[in-house]
Every structure is written in C-alpha cells, then in structure tokens.
Design a protein around this motif. Structure first.
Motif, PDB file in Angstrom:
ATOM      1  N   LEU A  39      68.448  -5.077  14.869  1.00 14.53           N
ATOM      2  CA  LEU A  39      68.504  -6.206  14.417  1.00 14.53           C
ATOM      3  C   LEU A  39      67.877  -7.074  15.231  1.00 14.53           C
ATOM      4  CD1 LEU A  39      72.407  -6.025  13.811  1.00 14.53           C
ATOM      5  CD2 LEU A  39      70.671  -6.653  12.114  1.00 14.53           C
ATOM      6  N   ILE A  44      67.391 -10.818  14.260  1.00 12.79           N
ATOM      7  CA  ILE A  44      68.615 -11.247  14.127  1.00 12.79           C
ATOM      8  C   ILE A  44      69.612 -10.898  15.763  1.00 12.79           C
ATOM      9  CG2 ILE A  44      70.848 -10.719  13.002  1.00 12.79           C
ATOM     10  CD1 ILE A  44      68.892 -11.540  11.176  1.00 12.79           C
ATOM     11  N   MET A  46      72.525 -10.648  17.553  1.00 11.48           N
ATOM     12  CA  MET A  46      73.896 -10.389  17.327  1.00 11.48           C
ATOM     13  C   MET A  46      74.514  -9.497  18.370  1.00 11.48           C
ATOM     14  SD  MET A  46      75.878  -8.344  14.229  1.00 11.48           S
ATOM     15  CE  MET A  46      75.168  -9.238  13.071  1.00 11.48           C
ATOM     16  N   GLU A  65      71.165 -11.722   7.902  1.00 15.79           N
ATOM     17  CA  GLU A  65      71.765 -10.264   8.466  1.00 15.79           C
ATOM     18  C   GLU A  65      72.023  -9.604   7.155  1.00 15.79           C
ATOM     19  OE1 GLU A  65      74.405 -12.692  11.793  1.00 15.79           O
ATOM     20  OE2 GLU A  65      75.574 -12.048   9.750  1.00 15.79           O
TER      21      GLU A  65
END
Length: 86
Positions: A39, A44, A46, A65
């Motif tokens: 990710l 992304i 996270m 996402e």
C-alpha cells in the motif's frame, strides 16, 4: 505453533470490503505487514491499526484505497464489493 491472533471485536458495518480483503490476503499467504508495504508503494499511507480496522469492517475505505487494494491483491473492485464471485 499457531501464531495467528483471533479478532477480539465483532465485525463492524462501515465497509463491505474488509472481510474480502482479509480473505484475499490470507489466500495469497500475505501478512498484514506485507500488504501495508505494498500500500505504501502505491501511495496509500495506512498503519497496522488502520488495516486491522479496515479488515474488521470498523473503518471506512476510500476510493483510492479500494483501487489500490484490488490491484495489490489481484482481484477486481467488484469482487471486493461483493458484486461478483472470484
């Protein structure tokens, strides 16, 4: 020895994709840390807590996402949303 931890909280109702993300990840033998790294590579940001909450359907999922998860897990967005079978 089995080092898998069991979910302590019941599944939430804030997303449809969490259970399928977890299923696809586990079917590929991927650990949460590996998915988090992928990710990150895909832009992304996270953390482990966020992914755990996403898989537990406690956290909302953004469109960015959702797209990245589908690409990383080699599944369609429609499959993640439960619109089609694998």
């Amino acid at each position: 020895m089995n080092d898998l931890r069991l979910r302590k909280q019941a599944l939430g109702t804030r997303n449809l994709v969490g259970a399928r993300v977890e299923m696809a990840r586990k079917n590929q033998g991927m650990k949460q840390k590996e998915l988090l790294a992928q990710l990150q590579v895909n832009g992304i940001d996270m953390n482990a807590s966020g992914l755990s909450k996403l898989e537990g359907q406690i956290r909302y999922v953004t469109d960015y996402e959702l797209s990245a998860l589908a690409n990383i897990l080699n599944v369609s967005v429609d499959w993640l949303l439960g619109r089609e079978e694998k």
